[in-house]
Motif scaffolding. Structure first.
Motif, PDB file in Angstrom:
ATOM      1  N   ILE A   1      -3.403  -7.746   2.972  1.00 53.01           N
ATOM      2  CA  ILE A   1      -3.982  -6.700   3.818  1.00 53.01           C
ATOM      3  C   ILE A   1      -5.587  -6.356   3.344  1.00 53.01           C
ATOM      4  N   GLY A   2      -7.307  -6.613   4.124  1.00 61.03           N
ATOM      5  CA  GLY A   2      -7.943  -6.014   4.027  1.00 61.03           C
ATOM      6  C   GLY A   2      -9.388  -6.840   3.522  1.00 61.03           C
ATOM      7  N   GLY A   3     -10.450  -6.983   4.201  1.00 61.17           N
ATOM      8  CA  GLY A   3     -11.052  -7.594   3.007  1.00 61.17           C
ATOM      9  C   GLY A   3     -12.625  -6.776   2.346  1.00 61.17           C
ATOM     10  N   GLY A   4     -12.066  -5.547   1.358  1.00 60.35           N
ATOM     11  CA  GLY A   4     -13.053  -5.088   0.786  1.00 60.35           C
ATOM     12  C   GLY A   4     -13.267  -6.159  -0.500  1.00 60.35           C
ATOM     13  N   VAL A   5     -14.067  -5.249  -1.276  1.00 62.04           N
ATOM     14  CA  VAL A   5     -13.835  -5.650  -2.807  1.00 62.04           C
ATOM     15  C   VAL A   5     -12.605  -6.242  -3.542  1.00 62.04           C
TER      16      VAL A   5
ATOM     17  N   LEU B   1      -6.334 -13.563   3.298  1.00 63.96           N
ATOM     18  CA  LEU B   1      -6.737 -12.638   2.982  1.00 63.96           C
ATOM     19  C   LEU B   1      -6.931 -12.240   4.428  1.00 63.96           C
ATOM     20  N   ALA B   2      -6.636 -11.105   5.390  1.00 61.05           N
ATOM     21  CA  ALA B   2      -7.189 -10.824   6.629  1.00 61.05           C
ATOM     22  C   ALA B   2      -7.928  -9.262   6.614  1.00 61.05           C
ATOM     23  N   GLU B   3      -8.636  -9.536   7.468  1.00 61.64           N
ATOM     24  CA  GLU B   3      -9.881  -8.605   7.110  1.00 61.64           C
ATOM     25  C   GLU B   3      -9.803  -7.885   8.636  1.00 61.64           C
TER      26      GLU B   3
ATOM     27  N   ALA C   1     -15.766   0.619   2.854  1.00 61.21           N
ATOM     28  CA  ALA C   1     -16.332   1.645   1.976  1.00 61.21           C
ATOM     29  C   ALA C   1     -16.400   0.805   0.850  1.00 61.21           C
ATOM     30  N   SER C   2     -16.845  -0.495   0.730  1.00 63.03           N
ATOM     31  CA  SER C   2     -17.185  -1.034   0.146  1.00 63.03           C
ATOM     32  C   SER C   2     -18.935  -2.086   0.344  1.00 63.03           C
ATOM     33  N   GLY C   3     -18.520  -2.156   1.675  1.00 63.75           N
ATOM     34  CA  GLY C   3     -20.290  -1.721   2.489  1.00 63.75           C
ATOM     35  C   GLY C   3     -20.971  -0.315   2.776  1.00 63.75           C
TER      36      GLY C   3
ATOM     37  N   HIS D   1     -12.280 -10.590  11.378  1.00 61.98           N
ATOM     38  CA  HIS D   1     -11.720 -10.354  12.636  1.00 61.98           C
ATOM     39  C   HIS D   1     -10.141 -10.496  12.813  1.00 61.98           C
ATOM     40  N   THR D   2      -9.239 -10.126  11.834  1.00 61.11           N
ATOM     41  CA  THR D   2      -7.705 -10.690  12.883  1.00 61.11           C
ATOM     42  C   THR D   2      -7.486  -9.094  12.332  1.00 61.11           C
ATOM     43  N   ARG D   3      -6.449  -8.490  12.972  1.00 56.77           N
ATOM     44  CA  ARG D   3      -6.480  -6.874  12.466  1.00 56.77           C
ATOM     45  C   ARG D   3      -4.096  -7.224  12.230  1.00 56.77           C
TER      46      ARG D   3
ATOM     47  N   ALA E   1      -5.845  -2.552   1.591  1.00 56.66           N
ATOM     48  CA  ALA E   1      -7.286  -1.527   2.996  1.00 56.66           C
ATOM     49  C   ALA E   1      -7.343  -0.558   2.926  1.00 56.66           C
ATOM     50  N   GLY E   2      -8.001  -0.114   1.413  1.00 62.15           N
ATOM     51  CA  GLY E   2      -8.571   0.890   0.964  1.00 62.15           C
ATOM     52  C   GLY E   2      -8.659   2.777   1.877  1.00 62.15           C
ATOM     53  N   ALA E   3      -8.833   3.039   2.310  1.00 67.70           N
ATOM     54  CA  ALA E   3      -8.850   4.616   2.963  1.00 67.70           C
ATOM     55  C   ALA E   3      -8.386   4.249   3.827  1.00 67.70           C
TER      56      ALA E   3
ATOM     57  N   GLY F   1      -7.488   3.394  -3.755  1.00 68.22           N
ATOM     58  CA  GLY F   1      -8.730   3.972  -5.245  1.00 68.22           C
ATOM     59  C   GLY F   1      -9.486   3.790  -5.586  1.00 68.22           C
ATOM     60  N   GLY F   2      -9.599   3.701  -6.748  1.00 65.65           N
ATOM     61  CA  GLY F   2     -10.617   3.259  -8.219  1.00 65.65           C
ATOM     62  C   GLY F   2     -12.272   3.272  -7.267  1.00 65.65           C
ATOM     63  N   LYS F   3     -12.567   1.902  -7.953  1.00 68.27           N
ATOM     64  CA  LYS F   3     -14.255   1.720  -7.805  1.00 68.27           C
ATOM     65  C   LYS F   3     -14.596   0.453  -7.475  1.00 68.27           C
ATOM     66  N   LEU F   4     -15.563   0.462  -7.040  1.00 67.14           N
ATOM     67  CA  LEU F   4     -16.137  -0.990  -7.217  1.00 67.14           C
ATOM     68  C   LEU F   4     -16.483  -1.537  -8.564  1.00 67.14           C
ATOM     69  N   THR F   5     -16.722  -1.012  -9.481  1.00 63.99           N
ATOM     70  CA  THR F   5     -16.834  -1.538 -10.490  1.00 63.99           C
ATOM     71  C   THR F   5     -15.368  -2.174 -11.198  1.00 63.99           C
ATOM     72  N   THR F   6     -14.531  -1.267 -11.259  1.00 61.30           N
ATOM     73  CA  THR F   6     -13.478  -1.844 -11.408  1.00 61.30           C
ATOM     74  C   THR F   6     -12.086  -2.719 -10.675  1.00 61.30           C
TER      75      THR F   6
HETATM   76  C1  LIG Z   1     -19.772   7.437  -0.445  1.00 60.02           C
HETATM   77  C2  LIG Z   1     -18.909   5.855  -1.723  1.00 60.02           C
HETATM   78  C3  LIG Z   1     -19.710   6.075  -2.845  1.00 60.02           C
HETATM   79  C4  LIG Z   1     -19.452   5.219  -3.770  1.00 60.02           C
HETATM   80  N1  LIG Z   1     -19.993   4.822  -4.871  1.00 60.02           N
HETATM   81  C5  LIG Z   1     -19.761   3.701  -5.557  1.00 60.02           C
HETATM   82  C6  LIG Z   1     -20.307   3.381  -6.462  1.00 60.02           C
HETATM   83  O1  LIG Z   1     -21.645   3.145  -7.306  1.00 60.02           O
HETATM   84  N2  LIG Z   1     -19.847   2.311  -7.830  1.00 60.02           N
HETATM   85  C7  LIG Z   1     -18.443   2.348  -7.540  1.00 60.02           C
HETATM   86  O2  LIG Z   1     -18.258   1.108  -8.860  1.00 60.02           O
HETATM   87  N3  LIG Z   1     -17.679   2.793  -6.721  1.00 60.02           N
HETATM   88  C8  LIG Z   1     -18.172   3.529  -5.755  1.00 60.02           C
HETATM   89  N4  LIG Z   1     -17.458   3.905  -4.527  1.00 60.02           N
HETATM   90  C9  LIG Z   1     -16.037   3.466  -4.472  1.00 60.02           C
HETATM   91  C10 LIG Z   1     -15.646   2.124  -4.047  1.00 60.02           C
HETATM   92  O3  LIG Z   1     -17.112   1.677  -2.650  1.00 60.02           O
HETATM   93  C11 LIG Z   1     -13.975   1.275  -3.134  1.00 60.02           C
HETATM   94  O4  LIG Z   1     -13.671   1.989  -5.171  1.00 60.02           O
HETATM   95  C12 LIG Z   1     -14.539   0.576  -3.628  1.00 60.02           C
HETATM   96  O5  LIG Z   1     -15.349  -0.823  -2.026  1.00 60.02           O
HETATM   97  C13 LIG Z   1     -12.584  -0.200  -2.218  1.00 60.02           C
HETATM   98  O6  LIG Z   1     -12.822  -1.018  -2.322  1.00 60.02           O
HETATM   99  P1  LIG Z   1     -11.380  -2.120  -1.129  1.00 60.02           P
HETATM  100  O7  LIG Z   1     -11.252  -3.285  -0.636  1.00 60.02           O
HETATM  101  O8  LIG Z   1     -10.581  -0.603  -1.591  1.00 60.02           O
HETATM  102  O9  LIG Z   1     -12.095  -0.961   0.022  1.00 60.02           O
HETATM  103  P2  LIG Z   1     -12.347  -1.031   1.325  1.00 60.02           P
HETATM  104  O10 LIG Z   1     -13.936  -1.542   0.851  1.00 60.02           O
HETATM  105  O11 LIG Z   1     -12.343   0.319   2.320  1.00 60.02           O
HETATM  106  O12 LIG Z   1     -11.677  -1.975   2.338  1.00 60.02           O
HETATM  107  C14 LIG Z   1     -10.182  -1.994   3.173  1.00 60.02           C
HETATM  108  C15 LIG Z   1     -10.404  -2.929   3.842  1.00 60.02           C
HETATM  109  O13 LIG Z   1      -9.338  -3.009   4.735  1.00 60.02           O
HETATM  110  C16 LIG Z   1      -9.754  -3.069   6.315  1.00 60.02           C
HETATM  111  N5  LIG Z   1      -8.092  -3.030   6.663  1.00 60.02           N
HETATM  112  C17 LIG Z   1      -7.941  -1.518   7.549  1.00 60.02           C
HETATM  113  N6  LIG Z   1      -6.662  -2.079   7.740  1.00 60.02           N
HETATM  114  C18 LIG Z   1      -6.717  -3.040   8.133  1.00 60.02           C
HETATM  115  C19 LIG Z   1      -5.663  -3.468   8.763  1.00 60.02           C
HETATM  116  N7  LIG Z   1      -4.855  -3.059  10.418  1.00 60.02           N
HETATM  117  N8  LIG Z   1      -5.715  -5.320   8.981  1.00 60.02           N
HETATM  118  C20 LIG Z   1      -6.882  -6.128   8.396  1.00 60.02           C
HETATM  119  N9  LIG Z   1      -7.817  -4.901   7.927  1.00 60.02           N
HETATM  120  C21 LIG Z   1      -7.955  -3.832   7.866  1.00 60.02           C
HETATM  121  C22 LIG Z   1     -11.167  -2.199   6.655  1.00 60.02           C
HETATM  122  O14 LIG Z   1     -11.667  -3.016   7.528  1.00 60.02           O
HETATM  123  C23 LIG Z   1     -11.469  -3.002   4.984  1.00 60.02           C
HETATM  124  O15 LIG Z   1     -12.551  -3.952   5.385  1.00 60.02           O
HETATM  125  C24 LIG Z   1     -18.534   5.016  -3.668  1.00 60.02           C
HETATM  126  C25 LIG Z   1     -17.120   5.417  -2.728  1.00 60.02           C
HETATM  127  C26 LIG Z   1     -17.677   5.539  -1.759  1.00 60.02           C
HETATM  128  C27 LIG Z   1     -17.315   6.126  -0.280  1.00 60.02           C
END
Ligand SMILES: Cc1cc2nc3c(=O)[nH]c(=O)nc-3n(C[C@H](O)[C@H](O)[C@H](O)COP(=O)(O)OP(=O)(O)OC[C@H]3O[C@@H](n4cnc5c(N)ncnc54)[C@H](O)[C@@H]3O)c2cc1C
Length: 521
Positions: free
Chosen positions: A8-12, A30-32, A40-42, A165-167, A203-205, A343-348
């Motif tokens: 669940i979640g199409g971020g990085v 993978l569902a987003e 946060a990935s965008g 586009h699938t929640r 799902a990140g945040a 949690g974590g970072k894009l880098t990791t």
């Molecule tokens: C302001 C800011 C600056 C940053 N700068 C850096 C940087 O310079 N370098 C670096 O390494 N890291 C950086 N980071 C951290 C990095 O962006 C994040 O760690 C990373 O993008 C997290 O990715 P993720 O896939 O875990 O979460 P997200 O990218 O938030 O993805 C979660 C996805 O889950 C989807 N989702 C939520 N609920 C549902 C549901 N019910 N059904 C289906 N999908 C759902 C959301 O739509 C979202 O697309 C930064 C973060 C922030 C906030």
């Protein structure tokens, strides 16, 4: 639908995990809820951390950043720009912190070099004239959109399935296991019932919300970070303030612009995270101490992203807590097939995906080793229109004389727009302004859609992608999206640009009116 792993979640993190599992031969879906990189990935800085930022607060993270950024440079050089970076101290910065910095970097295995201030200013003329110390570090930048799109493309080539586009709407539970996940396509209302052996919540945040649907608990709070985009690229390198992480202390070049950030403000709701004028002011004030030109340069927009802070992991300051990776096995909540990675970072992201895949594969009884440490990430050609600055170079060197530019700021020609729309059509997406906005840099330059918005809409009618007054509705959505980012940076030339945009679109076309009023007018 049936699969071994539902993510669940199409971020990085989610796409990285899909690719890792696919490389191990594990079937996954993978569902987003929205589109890729909706979280946060965008909405981040695009900094490929050398790790130096964390050497004092979290040496373990610092080392991980260094190792992972080195790997990404090797395996996906097309999404990385080798900018290098400076850490810069100005009068008033903590002398103890400055003195300890090089030793801490070396202890974490990160190469660092003290740089003579005049020599550094020759390299980076925008640096503050009163800088008291400069260190050179191996920072770089990464294009998060290109990275995610290429990673998903590769995962899909290897057999992973993607539901955009699938929640996720809920789970059906049986004896401590998720038996069925209920998902719904937000565009056509179609319901999917997915039976998966393992569920990964990426799902990140929103991870707390998703875990709660299965009866799991992720104690977290959310912190918003606001970033500003300058009209021009201010520096060649990444410029960091040499002090404990704080507001407005990183300036990251991204193609033809620079990105300044970030602030750190707690938010209660993830629905309204628009950047505010106060956050913009803090960034400009703090950033201009290391790069004075930031006080007078033109900004083209602001945007904000949200970091999840895991309370159980670290309840200290928001900035420190936000950096931790949380791989939570919900067996502790009595859930046998449910894992959260957040949690974590894009880098990791690669490492986070590897650790999650190891846990899930152990449960599935899959013994295939992780291959993302050694397998290069292929560059998928269609995504190049997403890369800041690249379109310019490409267009100047190879364009056909009859191939007119539809977006001048980002140099996206008609052939580019055709390629992007064809790709969207192949994926079953509607071919309108939204598809162009997500898959390319159109509208993201200095004019923020003022000229290209109209041109692109006309072209979409020429191609028969739009009918009746669809163009007006799409154009309004497109401009509203740009407006969200423009609003907090409206002074000087940016205000004049916005006035022109308003005169064009409201004065001439009545776009400020609801559709029904306009029809009647
Ligand atoms: C302001 C800011 C600056 C940053 N700068 C850096 C940087 O310079 N370098 C670096 O390494 N890291 C950086 N980071 C951290 C990095 O962006 C994040 O760690 C990373 O993008 C997290 O990715 P993720 O896939 O875990 O979460 P997200 O990218 O938030 O993805 C979660 C996805 O889950 C989807 N989702 C939520 N609920 C549902 C549901 N019910 N059904 C289906 N999908 C759902 C959301 O739509 C979202 O697309 C930064 C973060 C922030 C906030």
């Amino acid at each position: 639908m049936q699969t071994q792993v539902l993510i669940i979640g199409g971020g990085v993190t989610g796409v990285g995990l899909a690719r890792d599992l696919a490389l191990r031969g594990v079937d996954c879906i993978l569902a987003e809820a929205y589109d890729l990189n909706a979280g946060a990935s965008g909405a981040n800085h695009g900094l490929l951390h050398s790790g130096c930022r964390y050497v004092a607060s979290d040496p373990h993270s610092a080392r991980e950043c260094h190792e992972e950024s080195s790997l990404l440079r090797k395996l996906a050089p097309h999404v990385v720009e080798e900018t290098g970076g400076y850490f810069v101290a100005v009068p008033g910065d903590d002398e103890r912190y400055i003195a300890d910095f090089p030793g801490r970097c070396r202890s974490a295995g990160i190469p660092v070099r003290s740089q003579d201030v005049p020599a550094a200013r020759e390299q980076e003329p925008e640096l503050a004239g009163n800088a008291v110390a400069v260190f050179e570090v191996p920072d770089a930048t990464v294009d998060p959109f290109h990275l995610v799109l290429d990673t998903l493309t590769h995962a899909r080539e290897l057999g992973a399935r993607f539901l955009g586009h699938t929640r996720l709407e809920g789970f059906e539970m049986r004896q401590g296991r998720v038996e069925i996940a209920r998902l719904r396509n937000t565009r056509n209302g179609r319901e999917y019932r997915v039976r998966a052996d393992q569920i990964v919540n990426a799902a990140g945040a929103w991870a707390g919300e998703v875990a709660a649907m299965a009866g799991g608990n992720v104690a977290m709070r959310c912190v918003k970070g606001t970033l500003l985009v300058t009209h021009d690229r201010m520096t060649r390198r990444v410029i960091n303030r040499l002090r404990p992480p704080g507001d407005g202390d990183i300036l990251v070049p991204g193609g033809t612009v620079s990105i300044l950030g970030t602030t750190s403000v707690r938010v209660e709701s993830l629905d309204d995270i628009a950047p505010t004028v106060a956050e913009v002011d803090v960034n400009v004030e703090q950033g201009s101490a290391m790069v004075p030109g930031l006080a007078s340069t033109r900004y083209i927009r602001a945007y904000a992203g949200v970091r999840p802070l895991l309370l159980e992991q670290d309840d200290s300051s928001d900035r420190n807590a936000s950096r931790g990776v949380a791989l939570l096995d919900h067996e502790r909540d009595g859930l046998q097939n449910f894992v959260t990675i957040t949690g974590g970072k894009l880098t990791t992201f690669r490492l986070m995906a590897e650790q999650t895949a190891d846990l899930v594969c152990a449960r599935l009884g899959v013994h295939a080793p992780c291959r993302t440490r050694t397998t290069p990430l292929p560059a998928a050609e269609p995504w190049r229109w997403n890369e800041a600055g690249l379109a310019r170079k490409g267009w100047l060197s190879e364009h056909e004389p009859g191939d007119v530019l539809l977006c001048e700021c980002e140099m996206v020609p008609r052939s580019g727009v055709d390629a992007i729309l064809d790709m969207a059509a192949e994926e079953g997406e509607a071919t309108g302004l939204k598809a162009l906005n997500r898959r390319s840099r159109v509208g993201k330059g200095a004019c923020q859609g003022t000229f290209c918005g109209l041109r692109l809409t006309s072209y979409l009618y020429d191609r028969d992608d739009l009918d009746s007054d669809e163009g007006i509705v799409q154009l309004r959505d497109f401009l509203e999206e740009r407006w969200k980012g423009q609003r907090p940076v409206l002074w000087g030339p940016a205000a004049a640009q916005a006035e022109l945009q308003e005169a064009l679109y409201c004065g001439l076309m009545g776009l400020e009116l609801p559709s029904t009023d306009r029809e009647g007018a």
